[in-house]
Design an enzyme around this catalytic site. Structure first.
Site, mmCIF file in Angstrom:
data_model
loop_
_atom_site.group_PDB
_atom_site.id
_atom_site.type_symbol
_atom_site.label_atom_id
_atom_site.label_comp_id
_atom_site.label_asym_id
_atom_site.label_seq_id
_atom_site.Cartn_x
_atom_site.Cartn_y
_atom_site.Cartn_z
ATOM 1 N N SER A 129 64.132 -21.226 -19.772
ATOM 2 C CA SER A 129 64.618 -22.589 -19.986
ATOM 3 C C SER A 129 66.020 -22.762 -19.419
ATOM 4 O O SER A 129 66.350 -23.833 -18.900
ATOM 5 C CB SER A 129 64.576 -22.963 -21.468
ATOM 6 O OG SER A 129 65.276 -22.019 -22.246
ATOM 7 N N GLU A 130 66.862 -21.718 -19.485
ATOM 8 C CA GLU A 130 68.183 -21.769 -18.844
ATOM 9 C C GLU A 130 68.635 -20.388 -18.398
ATOM 10 O O GLU A 130 68.236 -19.364 -18.961
ATOM 11 C CB GLU A 130 69.256 -22.356 -19.781
ATOM 12 C CG GLU A 130 69.227 -23.857 -19.928
ATOM 13 C CD GLU A 130 68.514 -24.298 -21.183
ATOM 14 O OE1 GLU A 130 68.113 -25.472 -21.244
ATOM 15 O OE2 GLU A 130 68.337 -23.462 -22.085
ATOM 16 N N THR A 131 69.519 -20.389 -17.394
ATOM 17 C CA THR A 131 70.209 -19.206 -16.898
ATOM 18 C C THR A 131 71.677 -19.579 -16.749
ATOM 19 O O THR A 131 71.995 -20.691 -16.321
ATOM 20 C CB THR A 131 69.637 -18.768 -15.538
ATOM 21 O OG1 THR A 131 68.254 -18.423 -15.700
ATOM 22 C CG2 THR A 131 70.390 -17.579 -14.971
#
Length: 296
Positions: free
Chosen positions: A46-48
């Site tokens: 979902s995020e980095t």
């Protein structure tokens, strides 16, 4: 060919393979914008996050957050997880960090166990609660694969809210509806097309009361996140919005999310009224999972 070190962390949990996954590049100097976006898409989380030196030396670091398709001004579990990673390198010896993000400064309080090891963190949303437009219950129900009667409107209709991150539609639903909900991509696209004010973005945060706490699910298929196991930047506006409705001065609320995905998460929130508006925090545990190098 260059190599860039990364680690992955499970956030808002006390055990591996629970919570929300996060990839962190602790030293992102030399990684370009397009490379950051490509790496985020490659990890398919979902995020980095990508950590850079702070622009203001009074702060701890600058943190850039990318989902699969775009950079984000603020996000909850990436802030908590990145803070945990930075603490492992020795930052935050006084128990606090200040992270520069597009939406503003994110204040961090590190959590330690009796042995002094950092186990998690709490972060303050960088902006006060902003309550936006209301959406028709029928359209929101269709997006979640539900009937209009599954949406609980006794206290509020589906309402956009944010405090630095992408606006989320806060939706109270019945117990049965929370279990049965599933994102319907076509309905998301139709709703975005019918409401230009959404700016092409639509994320639903479904919740129901569960004793003194809340159970929640988050759908954001237009960004590639079919369902999110733990969404700090939805938990903080929900905590603030419920405080707004209650009329109280402050509140604490535990939110359980990710159960239906097999990745149970616990998000501990607070909200309080301040001269600048309602401010909220969210915190939770972090567990390391992987480390390695990406080749560029």
């Amino acid at each position: 060919m260059r190599s860039c070190r990364f680690v992955t962390v499970d956030v808002f949990t006390d055990r591996r393979f629970g919570g929300n996954q996060l990839a962190v590049f602790p030293d992102a100097r030399g990684i370009g914008d397009a490379e950051m976006q490509a790496l985020a898409a490659e990890f398919n989380l979902s995020e980095t996050t990508f950590v850079l030196p702070p622009e203001d030396p009074a702060n701890s670091a600058r943190v850039r957050i990318f989902n699969r398709v775009a950079e984000m001004p603020f996000a909850g579990h990436p802030s908590v997880g990145t803070a945990w990673v930075l603490a492992q390198s020795g930052l935050g010896a006084d128990g606090r960090l200040r992270l520069e993000q597009i939406a503003g400064i994110v204040e961090v309080e590190l959590w330690r166990d009796a042995a002094g090891q950092v186990t998690g963190a709490a972060i303050g949303a960088p902006q006060p609660l902003c309550i936006g437009a209301e959406l028709p219950a029928e359209a929101v129900a269709a997006c979640a694969g539900l009937a209009p009667g599954d949406i609980v409107t006794a206290r509020h209709v589906p309402t956009l809210a944010a405090d630095g991150g992408n606006p989320r539609v806060l939706v109270e639903v019945t117990e049965a509806a929370l279990a049965a909900a599933r994102p319907e991509l076509g309905a998301f696209r139709r709703t975005v097309a019918a409401h230009p004010g959404l700016g092409g973005r639509l994320s639903l945060y479904l919740y129901r009361r569960d004793g003194a706490g809340v159970r929640a699910r988050m759908f954001s298929p237009l960004t590639g996140t079919w369902e999110d196991p733990a969404t700090g930047s939805a938990a903080t506006p929900l905590a603030g919005f419920l405080l707004h409705l209650s009329g109280a001065e402050s509140a604490r609320l535990d939110i359980t999310q990710g159960v239906e995905m097999g990745r149970p998460s616990l998000l501990r929130t607070t909200a309080r009224r301040t001269p600048s508006g309602i401010r909220a925090t969210v915190g939770g545990g972090c567990v390391p999972v992987l480390r390695g190098e990406a080749l560029l």
